[in-house]
Design an enzyme around this catalytic site. Structure first.
Site, mmCIF file in Angstrom:
data_model
loop_
_atom_site.group_PDB
_atom_site.id
_atom_site.type_symbol
_atom_site.label_atom_id
_atom_site.label_comp_id
_atom_site.label_asym_id
_atom_site.label_seq_id
_atom_site.Cartn_x
_atom_site.Cartn_y
_atom_site.Cartn_z
ATOM 1 N N LYS A 1 10.984 9.035 -2.655
ATOM 2 C CA LYS A 1 9.966 7.870 -2.389
ATOM 3 C C LYS A 1 8.661 8.586 -3.088
ATOM 4 O O LYS A 1 8.026 9.092 -3.129
ATOM 5 C CB LYS A 1 9.750 7.926 -1.006
ATOM 6 C CG LYS A 1 9.826 6.646 0.243
ATOM 7 C CD LYS A 1 10.588 7.273 1.687
ATOM 8 C CE LYS A 1 9.513 5.843 1.919
ATOM 9 N NZ LYS A 1 9.087 6.621 3.875
HETATM 10 O O1 G3P Z 1 9.456 3.826 7.251
HETATM 11 C C1 G3P Z 1 7.985 3.732 7.675
HETATM 12 C C2 G3P Z 1 8.036 4.369 8.499
HETATM 13 O O2 G3P Z 1 8.007 5.245 9.354
HETATM 14 C C3 G3P Z 1 6.696 4.161 9.318
HETATM 15 O O3 G3P Z 1 6.345 3.095 10.713
HETATM 16 O O4 G3P Z 1 6.187 3.203 12.461
HETATM 17 O O5 G3P Z 1 4.488 5.093 11.148
HETATM 18 O O6 G3P Z 1 4.492 2.537 10.621
HETATM 19 P P1 G3P Z 1 5.129 3.381 11.527
#
Ligand code: G3P
Length: 217
Positions: free
Chosen positions: A83
């Site tokens: 990634k």
């Molecule tokens: O896959 C990306 C994710 O982990 C981000 O999620 O909830 O931190 O915006 P969030």
């Protein structure tokens, strides 16, 4: 539509994988930082459990460093997907790593142009963050619709991996739009199972059955 778990937590992953609905895992530095132990060992274990694409993110910010870290991460297990963040350096690194045959997930995508550029340099996945766009009063799912439309116009094999999902409606809308994958925290996956009428219906079936058995005795 494929469902990935967005987690670096082995317990969560071990409890969901046996359901048979999980196609892969995404991690990021914030998620892995929460877990005790060596991140390489955690990633190896995750790969052994899920036996599917497992995204592991570089933390270098220059292309050379990203490429070096990407090769190291890919060496952990055949299921690792490297990634990289969407930056100019990330785009360069994606081009190099994908040319070497590694699968690359370009993350932190917030616009259709970023997704288009990532696809052009051979990304296997693009990860648009829908929840974080919603957080700033911008339609996360609107971005998914644009990317799905753009990729559909050309012969990109890049898959749209909907990330930063916060609830079941993100998953419903993604599936309706034809997104390839949703990566979800364990809580969101649990929410996909729930319907009160299922619980009420099952309770009634079992009660009726029990009553009939007692009456027959
Ligand atoms: O896959 C990306 C994710 O982990 C981000 O999620 O909830 O931190 O915006 P969030």
């Amino acid at each position: 539509m494929k469902i990935f778990i967005d987690s670096g937590n082995l317990k969560e992953i071990e409890s969901l994988v046996p359901l048979g609905i999980i196609d892969g895992i995404t991690t990021n530095p914030s998620l892995l930082a929460k877990e005790p132990g060596d991140y390489r060992e955690i990633l190896k274990k995750i790969c052994q459990i899920v036996k599917g694409p497992t995204s592991a993110e570089v933390v270098a910010t220059d292309a050379e460093g990203m490429i070096r870290q990407g090769r190291e991460l890919a060496g952990i297990d055949e299921h690792i997907v490297v990634k990289v963040p969407f930056t100019r350096e990330g785009v360069k690194a994606c081009k190099a790593l994908s040319s070497e045959g590694m699968r690359v997930n370009v993350t932190l995508i917030f616009s259709p142009t970023q997704a288009l550029l990532a696809a052009k340099v051979g990304a296997t996945y693009v990860s648009p963050f829908v929840g974080r766009l919603d957080d700033i009063a911008t339609s996360g799912m609107g971005l998914i619709a644009e990317i799905v439309e753009i990729f559909g116009n050309y012969k990109f094999s890049t898959e749209v991996l909907v990330a930063s999902t916060r609830g079941p409606m993100h998953i419903v809308e993604a599936a309706r739009m034809g997104a390839d994958i949703c990566t979800c925290p364990a809580t969101v996956i649990e929410s996909l199972f729930k319907h009160p009428l299922t619980d009420i219906g099952l309770e009634k079936f079992l009660k009726d059955w029990e009553k009939a058995q007692t009456a027959k005795v």
